[in-house]
Write an enzyme that holds these catalytic residues in place. Sequence first.
Site, short mmCIF file in Angstrom:
data_model
loop_
_atom_site.label_atom_id
_atom_site.label_comp_id
_atom_site.label_asym_id
_atom_site.label_seq_id
_atom_site.Cartn_x
_atom_site.Cartn_y
_atom_site.Cartn_z
N HIS A 66 2.03 1.96 13.58
CA HIS A 66 0.57 1.82 13.60
C HIS A 66 0.16 0.51 12.93
O HIS A 66 -0.45 0.50 11.87
CB HIS A 66 -0.10 3.01 12.92
N GLY A 69 -13.33 10.14 5.49
CA GLY A 69 -13.28 11.46 4.88
C GLY A 69 -14.49 12.32 5.18
O GLY A 69 -14.35 13.52 5.46
N ASP A 94 -4.67 5.33 18.08
CA ASP A 94 -4.12 4.39 19.07
C ASP A 94 -4.05 5.04 20.45
O ASP A 94 -4.28 4.38 21.48
CB ASP A 94 -2.73 3.92 18.64
N ILE A 136 -3.22 9.37 6.97
CA ILE A 136 -4.07 8.40 7.67
C ILE A 136 -4.07 7.07 6.92
O ILE A 136 -4.18 6.00 7.51
CB ILE A 136 -5.50 8.97 7.82
N SER A 137 -3.93 7.11 5.58
CA SER A 137 -4.02 5.91 4.74
C SER A 137 -3.06 4.82 5.21
O SER A 137 -1.88 5.07 5.41
CB SER A 137 -3.66 6.27 3.29
P1 NAI Z 1 -13.22 4.33 2.32
O1 NAI Z 1 -13.07 3.33 1.25
O2 NAI Z 1 -14.53 4.48 2.99
O3 NAI Z 1 -12.78 5.76 1.80
C1 NAI Z 1 -11.62 5.97 1.07
C2 NAI Z 1 -11.89 7.08 0.08
O4 NAI Z 1 -10.67 7.29 -0.66
C3 NAI Z 1 -12.99 6.75 -0.91
O5 NAI Z 1 -13.98 7.77 -0.92
C4 NAI Z 1 -12.26 6.66 -2.25
O6 NAI Z 1 -13.05 7.10 -3.36
C5 NAI Z 1 -11.08 7.59 -1.99
N1 NAI Z 1 -9.98 7.40 -2.93
C6 NAI Z 1 -9.56 6.27 -3.53
N2 NAI Z 1 -8.55 6.54 -4.37
C7 NAI Z 1 -8.31 7.86 -4.29
C8 NAI Z 1 -7.40 8.73 -4.92
N3 NAI Z 1 -6.51 8.29 -5.82
N4 NAI Z 1 -7.44 10.04 -4.59
C9 NAI Z 1 -8.33 10.50 -3.69
N5 NAI Z 1 -9.23 9.72 -3.06
C10 NAI Z 1 -9.22 8.42 -3.36
O7 NAI Z 1 -12.07 4.00 3.42
P2 NAI Z 1 -11.94 4.57 4.91
O8 NAI Z 1 -12.64 3.65 5.83
O9 NAI Z 1 -12.30 6.00 4.90
O10 NAI Z 1 -10.37 4.37 5.15
C11 NAI Z 1 -9.43 5.15 4.45
C12 NAI Z 1 -8.01 4.74 4.83
O11 NAI Z 1 -7.74 5.05 6.20
C13 NAI Z 1 -7.76 3.23 4.69
O12 NAI Z 1 -6.49 3.02 4.11
C14 NAI Z 1 -7.75 2.75 6.13
O13 NAI Z 1 -6.99 1.57 6.30
C15 NAI Z 1 -7.11 3.93 6.83
N6 NAI Z 1 -7.32 3.97 8.28
C16 NAI Z 1 -6.30 4.48 9.05
C17 NAI Z 1 -6.39 4.56 10.41
C18 NAI Z 1 -5.27 5.11 11.21
O14 NAI Z 1 -5.31 4.99 12.44
N7 NAI Z 1 -4.28 5.75 10.63
C19 NAI Z 1 -7.61 4.08 11.11
C20 NAI Z 1 -8.65 3.61 10.21
C21 NAI Z 1 -8.49 3.55 8.86
#
Ligand code: NAI
Length: 334
Positions: A180, A14, A151, A118-119
């Site tokens: 993905h 983010g 990817d 993205i999640s």
């Molecule tokens: P992170 O843990 O560093 O950040 C996630 C953020 O979401 C945190 O700041 C957290 O406070 C926030 N969050 C949690 N619950 C929330 C809610 N209800 N409302 C709003 N925000 C909320 O994780 P990171 O590394 O940023 O990854 C985020 C997601 O992206 C993960 O699910 C990960 O698997 C996914 N991801 C997807 C990729 C893709 O290619 N689509 C590639 C890499 C990661």
Amino acid sequence: MVKATVCGAAGGIGQPLSLLLKLNPLITELSLYDVVNAVGVAADLSHIATPAQVAGFLPADNGAEKALQGSDIVVIPAGVPRKPGMTRDDLFNVNAGICATLAEAIAKACPKAFILVISNPVNSTVPVFAEVLKKAGVFDPKKLFGVTHLDIVRASTFVATVVGKAEDASKYSIPVIGGHAGATILPLLTQSEPKIVSILSDKSKRDALVNRIQFGGDEVVKAKDGAGSATLSMAQAGAEFAEYVLQAAFGGKSSKTVQAYVHLSADAGGEQIKKEIGADLDYFSVNIKLGAGGIEKILPIGEIDEQEKTLLAAAVKELGPSIDKGSKFQPPPP
Ligand code: NAI
């Protein structure tokens, strides 16, 4: 005037993603939402001298809806990332609930926005979004995207490296379709531009390359050793994909062909995809053309060789249950 909102804006993806969107001259308003630290990140970014006006929101006082109000595009990296030994599917229980809650807020505050998910697990979280939006009567399949662009970025980088042209990575374009997660990630090396004949004729090189593209995310999870998964490369890929959507919708530039994980009802071309994959799946990552209203066209997969047909069968087999899981998810009562 374009308003963009990042949900999960204080996280590993983010923060750099919000930074890259703050630098995008098409965005005039940037809204950051997170359950922690969104106000701090917004204050920090707001000092950068670019047009976008930045504001941060926390959950108190209906913060999600306030953040999202009137957004044109919402990018969602909210939720937990993987730790070593975890699959993306292991994240489902936590992240599906987060996605359902955010989808409800989007349905109320900005039902016409482009939604970029993205999640993880994307193969299931996109169906979670679609079901909540359907229930609210605001689902537009042309505007919902599972972001698989990392990817595609990885495929360019890894292919260019294997052919000894690492410095030209951005010139290599390899469609990556399917989904993905692991075996659902299907790189079409036979459709690479420029062509990569030397790799296609060397089975072990080709197998290794396909495997690296499918499991590239694991390299980062392992190297970070418990500190999360890809964040900086994902932020870049997410911002680049958002730029394609924004340019097509607001910049007057019709897009090049890109890939994203979408609902196949978004365009009549989705029926052709079902024939090509030999399965009645509702979602698949496909070649799309973007326009002012989002997905303008779903393009055919086109010609693939025997090895890719085998990989396609494996991708389809794994995708079906992931889609079902997301579609059947029942958010716990508030
Ligand atoms: P992170 O843990 O560093 O950040 C996630 C953020 O979401 C945190 O700041 C957290 O406070 C926030 N969050 C949690 N619950 C929330 C809610 N209800 N409302 C709003 N925000 C909320 O994780 P990171 O590394 O940023 O990854 C985020 C997601 O992206 C993960 O699910 C990960 O698997 C996914 N991801 C997807 C990729 C893709 O290619 N689509 C590639 C890499 C990661």
